[in-house]
Enzyme design. Structure first.
Site, PDB file in Angstrom:
ATOM      1  N   HIS A 103       0.842  -1.191   0.000  1.00 48.89           N
ATOM      2  CA  HIS A 103       0.000   0.000   0.000  1.00 48.89           C
ATOM      3  C   HIS A 103       0.882   1.247   0.000  1.00 48.89           C
ATOM      4  O   HIS A 103       2.032   1.216   0.411  1.00 48.89           O
ATOM      5  CB  HIS A 103      -0.961   0.010   1.189  1.00 48.89           C
ATOM      6  CG  HIS A 103      -0.298  -0.051   2.524  1.00 48.89           C
ATOM      7  ND1 HIS A 103       0.253  -1.214   3.033  1.00 48.89           N
ATOM      8  CD2 HIS A 103      -0.101   0.891   3.464  1.00 48.89           C
ATOM      9  CE1 HIS A 103       0.756  -0.974   4.235  1.00 48.89           C
ATOM     10  NE2 HIS A 103       0.567   0.305   4.516  1.00 48.89           N
ATOM     11  N   HIS A 105       1.092   5.436   0.894  1.00 50.60           N
ATOM     12  CA  HIS A 105       0.562   6.521   1.718  1.00 50.60           C
ATOM     13  C   HIS A 105       0.640   7.823   0.934  1.00 50.60           C
ATOM     14  O   HIS A 105       1.697   8.151   0.382  1.00 50.60           O
ATOM     15  CB  HIS A 105       1.395   6.683   2.992  1.00 50.60           C
ATOM     16  CG  HIS A 105       1.337   5.520   3.911  1.00 50.60           C
ATOM     17  ND1 HIS A 105       0.542   5.500   5.031  1.00 50.60           N
ATOM     18  CD2 HIS A 105       1.982   4.328   3.881  1.00 50.60           C
ATOM     19  CE1 HIS A 105       0.701   4.345   5.656  1.00 50.60           C
ATOM     20  NE2 HIS A 105       1.570   3.621   4.971  1.00 50.60           N
TER      21      HIS A 105
END
Length: 141
Positions: A103, A105
């Site tokens: 993932h 940010h």
């Protein structure tokens, strides 16, 4: 798309088993607000397939991920009035990865937010830098 991991919190969010503050979704990507933001508007962008790290994401997802990061990043900056934006991605626990599902940010930044990212250091000498560069270059596949 790689199947979900039944123990992964992000896979459960993707499946709708756990709610999230969704800001964008496509066939292959999902973006939602982080529940413990660095700054308000801090969003996470992830592939819907379960890939533990950046190095596991197939190349064919690259353009969709980049497009999603760009779209969501622009929206985060506009919505928060941010002066800048950090894109961060951690791989493995030693680098700060808390969820083993790749993932990214997107952290909105303001000139006066006081956030310090990390101290920078140098190399002891130019030979150390060039030697490491040659080693890394030889390992790139």
């Amino acid at each position: 798309m790689k199947p979900k991991d039944p123990d992964c919190i992000f896979c459960k969010i993707i499946a709708g088993e756990i709610p999230c503050a969704k800001v964008y979704e496509s066939e292959t990507c999902l973006a939602f607000l982080d529940i413990a933001p660095v700054n308000p508007g801090h969003a996470l962008v992830l592939p819907k397939g379960h890939y533990p790290t950046l190095m596991d994401i197939p190349a064919e997802l690259g353009s969709e991920l980049t497009e999603t990061l760009s779209k969501v990043g622009r929206a985060v900056m506009e919505a928060t009035g941010a002066d800048g934006l950090n894109l961060m991605q951690n791989n493995h626990e030693a680098a700060g990865q808390l969820v083993n599902h790749a993932h990214f940010h997107l952290v909105p930044r303001h000139s006066d937010d006081g956030l310090q990212l990390w101290p920078q250091t140098g190399y002891d000498n130019p030979d150390e830098m060039s030697g490491l560069a040659k080693t890394i270059a030889g390992l790139v596949k």
